[in-house]
Design a protein around this motif. Structure first.
Motif, PDB file in Angstrom:
ATOM      1  N   MET A 232       0.838  -1.204   0.000  1.00  0.00           N
ATOM      2  CA  MET A 232       0.000   0.000   0.000  1.00  0.00           C
ATOM      3  C   MET A 232       0.870   1.251   0.000  1.00  0.00           C
ATOM      4  SD  MET A 232      -3.029  -0.990   2.621  1.00  0.00           S
ATOM      5  CE  MET A 232      -4.308   0.117   2.114  1.00  0.00           C
ATOM      6  N   LYS A 233       1.818   1.263  -0.969  1.00  0.00           N
ATOM      7  CA  LYS A 233       2.715   2.412  -1.068  1.00  0.00           C
ATOM      8  C   LYS A 233       2.685   2.933  -2.492  1.00  0.00           C
ATOM      9  CE  LYS A 233       7.170   2.298   0.561  1.00  0.00           C
ATOM     10  NZ  LYS A 233       8.640   2.101   0.463  1.00  0.00           N
ATOM     11  N   ALA A 234       2.653   4.267  -2.641  1.00  0.00           N
ATOM     12  CA  ALA A 234       2.690   4.854  -3.990  1.00  0.00           C
ATOM     13  C   ALA A 234       3.340   6.225  -3.931  1.00  0.00           C
ATOM     14  CB  ALA A 234       1.281   4.971  -4.569  1.00  0.00           C
ATOM     15  N   THR A 235       3.891   6.635  -5.090  1.00  0.00           N
ATOM     16  CA  THR A 235       4.569   7.936  -5.191  1.00  0.00           C
ATOM     17  C   THR A 235       3.974   8.709  -6.359  1.00  0.00           C
ATOM     18  OG1 THR A 235       6.587   7.037  -4.258  1.00  0.00           O
ATOM     19  CG2 THR A 235       6.834   9.020  -5.605  1.00  0.00           C
ATOM     20  N   ALA A 236       3.827  10.020  -6.150  1.00  0.00           N
ATOM     21  CA  ALA A 236       3.362  10.886  -7.253  1.00  0.00           C
ATOM     22  C   ALA A 236       4.275  12.106  -7.356  1.00  0.00           C
ATOM     23  CB  ALA A 236       1.922  11.323  -7.013  1.00  0.00           C
ATOM     24  N   ILE A 237       4.416  12.597  -8.580  1.00  0.00           N
ATOM     25  CA  ILE A 237       5.188  13.832  -8.813  1.00  0.00           C
ATOM     26  C   ILE A 237       4.206  14.870  -9.340  1.00  0.00           C
ATOM     27  CG2 ILE A 237       7.220  14.829  -9.942  1.00  0.00           C
ATOM     28  CD1 ILE A 237       7.907  12.084 -10.926  1.00  0.00           C
ATOM     29  N   ALA A 238       4.177  16.031  -8.688  1.00  0.00           N
ATOM     30  CA  ALA A 238       3.231  17.080  -9.095  1.00  0.00           C
ATOM     31  C   ALA A 238       3.974  18.389  -9.339  1.00  0.00           C
ATOM     32  CB  ALA A 238       2.186  17.285  -8.013  1.00  0.00           C
ATOM     33  N   PRO A 239       3.590  19.111 -10.402  1.00  0.00           N
ATOM     34  CA  PRO A 239       4.180  20.421 -10.639  1.00  0.00           C
ATOM     35  C   PRO A 239       3.468  21.502  -9.825  1.00  0.00           C
ATOM     36  CG  PRO A 239       2.575  19.964 -12.339  1.00  0.00           C
ATOM     37  CD  PRO A 239       2.567  18.764 -11.417  1.00  0.00           C
TER      38      PRO A 239
ATOM     39  N   ASP B   8      -7.662  11.702   5.905  1.00  0.00           N
ATOM     40  CA  ASP B   8      -8.941  11.210   6.458  1.00  0.00           C
ATOM     41  C   ASP B   8      -9.999  11.115   5.364  1.00  0.00           C
ATOM     42  OD1 ASP B   8      -8.082  10.854   9.010  1.00  0.00           O
ATOM     43  OD2 ASP B   8      -8.753  12.822   9.730  1.00  0.00           O
ATOM     44  N   ALA B   9     -10.077  12.162   4.525  1.00  0.00           N
ATOM     45  CA  ALA B   9     -11.084  12.176   3.453  1.00  0.00           C
ATOM     46  C   ALA B   9     -10.828  11.015   2.493  1.00  0.00           C
ATOM     47  CB  ALA B   9     -11.036  13.509   2.716  1.00  0.00           C
ATOM     48  N   ILE B  10      -9.558  10.767   2.183  1.00  0.00           N
ATOM     49  CA  ILE B  10      -9.208   9.688   1.242  1.00  0.00           C
ATOM     50  C   ILE B  10      -9.489   8.316   1.873  1.00  0.00           C
ATOM     51  CG2 ILE B  10      -7.208   8.619   0.049  1.00  0.00           C
ATOM     52  CD1 ILE B  10      -6.285  11.666  -0.356  1.00  0.00           C
TER      53      ILE B  10
ATOM     54  N   PHE C 210      -4.387   8.184  -3.025  1.00  0.00           N
ATOM     55  CA  PHE C 210      -5.414   7.343  -3.662  1.00  0.00           C
ATOM     56  C   PHE C 210      -4.768   6.095  -4.267  1.00  0.00           C
ATOM     57  CE2 PHE C 210      -8.632  10.867  -3.736  1.00  0.00           C
ATOM     58  CZ  PHE C 210      -9.656  10.140  -3.144  1.00  0.00           C
ATOM     59  N   ALA C 211      -3.600   6.270  -4.906  1.00  0.00           N
ATOM     60  CA  ALA C 211      -2.926   5.104  -5.503  1.00  0.00           C
ATOM     61  C   ALA C 211      -2.493   4.123  -4.410  1.00  0.00           C
ATOM     62  CB  ALA C 211      -1.724   5.567  -6.328  1.00  0.00           C
ATOM     63  N   ALA C 212      -1.975   4.659  -3.301  1.00  0.00           N
ATOM     64  CA  ALA C 212      -1.535   3.779  -2.200  1.00  0.00           C
ATOM     65  C   ALA C 212      -2.726   3.028  -1.601  1.00  0.00           C
ATOM     66  CB  ALA C 212      -0.829   4.605  -1.126  1.00  0.00           C
ATOM     67  N   ALA C 213      -3.875   3.693  -1.588  1.00  0.00           N
ATOM     68  CA  ALA C 213      -5.084   3.050  -1.030  1.00  0.00           C
ATOM     69  C   ALA C 213      -5.725   2.095  -2.038  1.00  0.00           C
ATOM     70  CB  ALA C 213      -6.082   4.129  -0.610  1.00  0.00           C
ATOM     71  N   GLY C 214      -5.200   2.093  -3.258  1.00  0.00           N
ATOM     72  CA  GLY C 214      -5.702   1.173  -4.280  1.00  0.00           C
ATOM     73  C   GLY C 214      -7.035   1.583  -4.871  1.00  0.00           C
TER      74      GLY C 214
ATOM     75  N   THR D  18       5.734  10.350  -1.402  1.00  0.00           N
ATOM     76  CA  THR D  18       5.450   8.920  -1.240  1.00  0.00           C
ATOM     77  C   THR D  18       4.516   8.744  -0.047  1.00  0.00           C
ATOM     78  OG1 THR D  18       7.622   8.343  -2.113  1.00  0.00           O
ATOM     79  CG2 THR D  18       6.493   6.631  -0.834  1.00  0.00           C
ATOM     80  N   VAL D  19       3.457   7.972  -0.254  1.00  0.00           N
ATOM     81  CA  VAL D  19       2.500   7.686   0.829  1.00  0.00           C
ATOM     82  C   VAL D  19       2.443   6.177   1.018  1.00  0.00           C
ATOM     83  CG1 VAL D  19       0.072   7.826   1.560  1.00  0.00           C
ATOM     84  CG2 VAL D  19       1.079   9.708   0.249  1.00  0.00           C
ATOM     85  N   GLU D  20       2.515   5.743   2.278  1.00  0.00           N
ATOM     86  CA  GLU D  20       2.305   4.316   2.572  1.00  0.00           C
ATOM     87  C   GLU D  20       1.294   4.178   3.709  1.00  0.00           C
ATOM     88  OE1 GLU D  20       4.995   0.388   2.979  1.00  0.00           O
ATOM     89  OE2 GLU D  20       5.455   1.936   4.463  1.00  0.00           O
ATOM     90  N   PHE D  21       0.239   3.417   3.459  1.00  0.00           N
ATOM     91  CA  PHE D  21      -0.704   3.079   4.530  1.00  0.00           C
ATOM     92  C   PHE D  21      -0.285   1.726   5.083  1.00  0.00           C
ATOM     93  CE2 PHE D  21      -3.408   5.756   1.746  1.00  0.00           C
ATOM     94  CZ  PHE D  21      -3.853   6.687   2.672  1.00  0.00           C
ATOM     95  N   SER D  22      -0.234   1.617   6.414  1.00  0.00           N
ATOM     96  CA  SER D  22       0.155   0.321   6.979  1.00  0.00           C
ATOM     97  C   SER D  22      -0.423   0.160   8.384  1.00  0.00           C
ATOM     98  CB  SER D  22       1.684   0.233   7.037  1.00  0.00           C
ATOM     99  OG  SER D  22       2.068  -0.823   7.877  1.00  0.00           O
TER     100      SER D  22
END
Ligand code: PMV
Length: 326
Positions: free
Chosen positions: A1-8, A76-78, A117-121, A44-48
């Motif tokens: 449950m880990k994902a990374t995003a790059i934002a401008p 919390d919202a996610i 959102f990606a980390a939460a699937g 990078t976000v990881e839920f665990s």
């Protein structure tokens, strides 16, 4: 449950200043922006189940308690949508100074929303993603779609979203972000916007913005740089007139901001097509076309007090990356 995003980060040419709903971050007017290639946040976000609370770490800098609370509120919202209860570890890294009017909150909340959102699937459509990013920081919704982006003010949470008007490949406008002060801004935008009604100029601005957006649309369609630049400067100065006439007045510029603004106008009077825009901080975005970038950069670097210049081209929106920060 880990994902990374790059934002401008993004720079608004028609700006957002003032909200009709504070909690939902519904703006008083629609705004128009360009994503910036050189001012980027990686998160990078990881839920665990191993984490007993949410932790947020900004590599090389610190987060205030208030900022950590804002991140936790977005998580919390996610979690509610994803129907998960795990806490998260969040690690984030900027390529530019935080809080200096370089829109770090925009890229920060865009990266956080997409990574979480990606980390939460959970697969979320772009429109809905912009709504969630907006709840974290208004202008963050404009960092999600590609290139040149319109944020519709809307009159409810679902109708206040952002979408791409043109892809980043449409028009190679250069944004030279001139850093003259890399410290934190004095008044956060969310606090500054709360007193917008105290400005006698605010209603005049609101009635002008619609027409300005229409003129901007035509300039963009025709790729008319002189018209684009003039409308951008007009809106920037209008927003700062509102800010400076609020009670108490919000003076985001410093002496160097004025020096660069005056220099841009002087270079233009000498025949160079160059314009400026400024957000809620002292740093200045100098706008030009590719052929004049080198000469303008040289002139900027000759001004005493210019710390660095971040060169930006129009950039894609927020993307998923496999390159995690932990
Ligand atoms: O979304 P916020 O709270 O960072 O506010 C952004 C406000 C301005 O940068 C001053 C204007 C804009 O539209 O980006």
């Amino acid at each position: 449950m880990k994902a990374t995003a790059i934002a401008p980060a993004n720079i608004a040419f028609i700006k957002y200043w003032g909200k009709k709903d504070d909690d939902l971050r519904l703006p008083l007017n629609s705004s128009f922006s360009m994503n910036l290639s050189g001012a980027v946040t990686r998160t990078t976000v990881e839920f665990s189940p191993d984490y007993c609370k949410d932790t947020v770490e900004l590599v090389g800098e610190t987060f205030s308690t208030k900022e950590q609370e804002r991140v936790a509120k977005s998580l919390d919202a996610i979690r509610t949508v994803a129907q998960i209860s795990e806490h998260a570890r969040v690690v984030t890294k900027n390529t530019f100074p935080k809080g200096a009017g370089a829109a770090a909150s925009a890229s920060g909340f865009a990266a956080l929303t997409v990574a979480a959102f990606a980390a939460a699937g959970v697969a979320v459509a772009e429109k809905e993603m912009t709504v969630f990013a907006r709840l974290g920081s208004g202008s963050a919704c404009r960092s999600i779609p590609d290139g040149f982006v319109l944020w519709e003010e809307g009159n409810s949470s679902d109708s206040s979203f952002a979408y791409s008007l043109y892809p980043h490949t449409y028009w190679d406008i250069r944004d030279l972000l001139v850093i003259v002060d890399s410290g934190m801004k004095k008044v956060a935008t969310s606090d500054g916007m709360k007193t917008i009604m105290t400005s006698p100029r605010f209603s005049r601005r609101l009635s002008a913005v619609g027409g300005r957006l229409t003129r901007m649309n035509i300039a963009m369609k025709e790729k008319n740089f002189a018209a684009f630049g003039a409308i951008t400067e007009e809106d920037c100065l209008d927003m700062h007139t509102v800010m400076q006439s609020q009670v108490p007045p919000l003076m985001y510029w410093n002496d160097m901001t004025r020096v660069v603004m005056d220099a841009v106008v002087a270079w233009r009077n000498e025949g160079l097509p160059v314009y400026f825009t400024i957000d809620a901080g002292p740093n200045i975005h100098v706008l030009c076309e590719p052929y004049s970038q080198a000469i303008i950069l040289k002139k900027l670097n000759m001004l005493t007090g210019v710390q660095t210049v971040i060169i930006n081209t129009p950039a894609p929106g927020t993307q998923i990356s496999e390159d995690h920060l932990f």
